[in-house]
Design an enzyme around this catalytic site. Structure first.
Site, PDB file in Angstrom:
ATOM      1  NE  ARG A 262     -96.020 -62.559 -40.886  1.00  0.00           N
ATOM      2  CZ  ARG A 262     -95.226 -61.661 -41.485  1.00  0.00           C
ATOM      3  NH1 ARG A 262     -95.104 -61.639 -42.782  1.00  0.00           N
ATOM      4  NH2 ARG A 262     -94.570 -60.770 -40.767  1.00  0.00           N
TER       5      ARG A 262
ATOM      6  CG  HIS B 111     -88.582 -67.256 -41.388  1.00  0.00           C
ATOM      7  ND1 HIS B 111     -88.464 -65.998 -41.921  1.00  0.00           N
ATOM      8  CD2 HIS B 111     -88.406 -67.108 -40.050  1.00  0.00           C
ATOM      9  CE1 HIS B 111     -88.236 -65.130 -40.945  1.00  0.00           C
ATOM     10  NE2 HIS B 111     -88.211 -65.776 -39.794  1.00  0.00           N
TER      11      HIS B 111
ATOM     12  CD  GLU C  85     -79.518 -66.924 -46.893  1.00  0.00           C
ATOM     13  OE1 GLU C  85     -79.598 -67.889 -46.099  1.00  0.00           O
ATOM     14  OE2 GLU C  85     -80.447 -66.576 -47.645  1.00  0.00           O
TER      15      GLU C  85
ATOM     16  NE  ARG D 160     -92.010 -64.120 -41.594  1.00  0.00           N
ATOM     17  CZ  ARG D 160     -91.438 -62.922 -41.439  1.00  0.00           C
ATOM     18  NH1 ARG D 160     -91.588 -62.240 -40.329  1.00  0.00           N
ATOM     19  NH2 ARG D 160     -90.734 -62.408 -42.419  1.00  0.00           N
TER      20      ARG D 160
ATOM     21  CG  ASP E 192     -90.889 -70.006 -45.240  1.00  0.00           C
ATOM     22  OD1 ASP E 192     -90.709 -71.144 -44.777  1.00  0.00           O
ATOM     23  OD2 ASP E 192     -90.278 -68.993 -44.867  1.00  0.00           O
ATOM     24  CG  HIS E 193     -92.624 -68.500 -50.849  1.00  0.00           C
ATOM     25  ND1 HIS E 193     -92.755 -67.158 -50.659  1.00  0.00           N
ATOM     26  CD2 HIS E 193     -91.312 -68.789 -50.668  1.00  0.00           C
ATOM     27  CE1 HIS E 193     -91.554 -66.636 -50.398  1.00  0.00           C
ATOM     28  NE2 HIS E 193     -90.667 -67.605 -50.399  1.00  0.00           N
TER      29      HIS E 193
ATOM     30  NE  ARG F 279    -110.323 -70.348 -49.954  1.00  0.00           N
ATOM     31  CZ  ARG F 279    -111.006 -71.132 -50.768  1.00  0.00           C
ATOM     32  NH1 ARG F 279    -111.194 -72.393 -50.485  1.00  0.00           N
ATOM     33  NH2 ARG F 279    -111.498 -70.648 -51.870  1.00  0.00           N
TER      34      ARG F 279
ATOM     35  CD  GLN G 195     -93.153 -64.722 -54.105  1.00  0.00           C
ATOM     36  OE1 GLN G 195     -93.368 -64.949 -52.913  1.00  0.00           O
ATOM     37  NE2 GLN G 195     -94.114 -64.534 -54.977  1.00  0.00           N
TER      38      GLN G 195
ATOM     39  CD  GLU H 298     -84.959 -67.986 -43.911  1.00  0.00           C
ATOM     40  OE1 GLU H 298     -85.827 -67.141 -43.630  1.00  0.00           O
ATOM     41  OE2 GLU H 298     -84.613 -68.224 -45.064  1.00  0.00           O
TER      42      GLU H 298
ATOM     43  CB  THR I 109     -90.495 -60.878 -47.278  1.00  0.00           C
ATOM     44  OG1 THR I 109     -89.466 -61.876 -47.306  1.00  0.00           O
ATOM     45  CG2 THR I 109     -90.058 -59.703 -48.132  1.00  0.00           C
ATOM     46  CB  THR I 110     -86.261 -61.330 -44.093  1.00  0.00           C
ATOM     47  OG1 THR I 110     -86.958 -62.511 -43.725  1.00  0.00           O
ATOM     48  CG2 THR I 110     -85.217 -61.005 -43.050  1.00  0.00           C
TER      49      THR I 110
ATOM     50  CG  HIS J  64     -84.739 -61.414 -49.602  1.00  0.00           C
ATOM     51  ND1 HIS J  64     -85.388 -61.956 -48.529  1.00  0.00           N
ATOM     52  CD2 HIS J  64     -85.536 -60.460 -50.091  1.00  0.00           C
ATOM     53  CE1 HIS J  64     -86.534 -61.332 -48.364  1.00  0.00           C
ATOM     54  NE2 HIS J  64     -86.648 -60.425 -49.293  1.00  0.00           N
ATOM     55  N   GLY J  65     -85.042 -62.547 -53.088  1.00  0.00           N
ATOM     56  CA  GLY J  65     -85.422 -61.885 -54.337  1.00  0.00           C
ATOM     57  C   GLY J  65     -84.749 -62.463 -55.572  1.00  0.00           C
TER      58      GLY J  65
ATOM     59  CG  ASN K  72     -87.951 -69.951 -48.144  1.00  0.00           C
ATOM     60  OD1 ASN K  72     -89.108 -70.301 -47.893  1.00  0.00           O
ATOM     61  ND2 ASN K  72     -87.313 -69.061 -47.430  1.00  0.00           N
TER      62      ASN K  72
HETATM   63  N1  PXP Z   1     -82.934 -66.320 -47.413  1.00  0.00           N
HETATM   64  C1  PXP Z   1     -83.496 -65.733 -46.341  1.00  0.00           C
HETATM   65  C2  PXP Z   1     -82.664 -65.563 -45.114  1.00  0.00           C
HETATM   66  C3  PXP Z   1     -84.838 -65.310 -46.366  1.00  0.00           C
HETATM   67  O1  PXP Z   1     -85.397 -64.725 -45.280  1.00  0.00           O
HETATM   68  C4  PXP Z   1     -85.599 -65.535 -47.531  1.00  0.00           C
HETATM   69  C5  PXP Z   1     -87.029 -65.115 -47.588  1.00  0.00           C
HETATM   70  O2  PXP Z   1     -87.815 -65.853 -46.720  1.00  0.00           O
HETATM   71  C6  PXP Z   1     -84.973 -66.174 -48.623  1.00  0.00           C
HETATM   72  C7  PXP Z   1     -83.641 -66.532 -48.549  1.00  0.00           C
HETATM   73  C8  PXP Z   1     -85.717 -66.470 -49.899  1.00  0.00           C
HETATM   74  O3  PXP Z   1     -86.150 -65.300 -50.483  1.00  0.00           O
HETATM   75  P1  PXP Z   1     -87.164 -65.355 -51.709  1.00  0.00           P
HETATM   76  O4  PXP Z   1     -88.414 -65.987 -51.234  1.00  0.00           O
HETATM   77  O5  PXP Z   1     -87.322 -63.934 -52.097  1.00  0.00           O
HETATM   78  O6  PXP Z   1     -86.497 -66.191 -52.782  1.00  0.00           O
END
Ligand code: PXP
Length: 267
Positions: free
Chosen positions: A55, A49, A157, A51, A15-16, A24, A243, A76, A106-107, A220-221, A13
């Protein structure tokens, strides 16, 4: 890989990277730069994702990433009708429907597959017309798995956030999420029991989904400490992780970045 064990694909992922750029509001770092690096390092999928509030990832990011990724893109998104029609035009390999709240960091949990059944079904039908594979991000419960099957998703998922939080509370001084501080009052014994319960919920939901013919992802996490236990669940064939990978890359890449700048500073 152990003999006979099914392979686990890794969705990264990214997004980060956009989170850092948006701090910035400039063009650097551009998440598209991660595609080649992740692919070369063995990632099986890119996850982003889009959104409703844009953002982090913008429409233009999603468009460029889907157009140029050498590996499949899992997009996503919420079930908002405007977003769903954008996703249809972007045509990612897969769409993962997630719940979305404007105020969340976050979700926070899985989709309300019972309460929002009809809205989710409408979104799935529209996405299927564009031949986009569907995954539903759900809490690890038998009921959510069964509803996902009934809704016609190909994937589920499973949300691993509760497991990740409890793991961090048990094994490190601080919880994984700053939102979970009240649970610090649990004794190590209580935490062990809760952690086992959270793990077994994921395993039971994964096995139930597999029996129903669904493909099973989780995420997630997940991080470098807590992922091994999740990989012991054979029914899970894909993990989506963001993340912790991007956080680690800051430190594993910092030395090179300083060396490169130091070189430029030489007169
Ligand atoms: N899967 C889904 C559906 C998510 O929404 C996210 C967070 O954006 C992740 C996986 C990844 O989570 P993390 O960034 O905590 O690894």
């Amino acid at each position: 890989m152990l003999a006979g064990k099914p392979k686990i694909d890794l969705g990264v992922n990214i997004d980060h990277i956009a989170v850092l750029r948006e701090a910035r509001k400039i063009n650097d770092p551009d998440p598209i730069m991660a595609l080649g690096i992740c692919t070369q390092a063995g990632a099986d999928q890119i996850t982003i994702h889009l959104r409703e509030d844009r953002r982090h990832i913008h429409d233009n990011d999603a468009y460029r990433i889907i157009a140029s990724s050498p590996i499949p893109v899992n997009l996503e998104c919420s079930i908002d009708s405007e977003i769903i029609s954008i996703v249809c035009s972007l045509k990612p390999h897969r769409a993962t429907l997630v719940p979305e709240k404007r105020a969340e960091v976050t979700t926070e949990g899985g989709l309300d597959v019972s309460g929002s059944y009809q809205e989710i079904l409408n979104s799935i039908n529209i996405l299927k017309e564009s031949e986009i594979e569907i995954s539903l991000f759900i809490d690890p419960t038998a009921q959510a798995v069964e509803m996902s099957k009934k809704l016609g998703a190909q994937w589920v998922e499973l949300h691993t956030g509760t497991y990740a939080n409890l793991y961090a509370m048990r094994h490190s001084a601080l919880p994984h999420s700053h939102h979970a501080i009240e649970s610090l009052r649990l004794s190590p014994h209580e935490l062990d029991a809760r952690l086992l319960e959270a793990y077994e919920a994921i395993r039971n939901a994964a096995e139930h989904a597999q029996r129903l013919g669904l493909k099973v992802a989780a995420g997630h996490g997940l991080n470098y400490q807590n992922v091994t236990q999740i990989t012991s669940i054979d029914a899970i064939t894909e993990l989506n992780i963001g993340q912790s990978i991007i956080a680690r890359s800051v430190f594993t890449g910092l030395s090179r970045a300083v060396l490169d700048m130091k070189e430029l500073c030489k007169r």
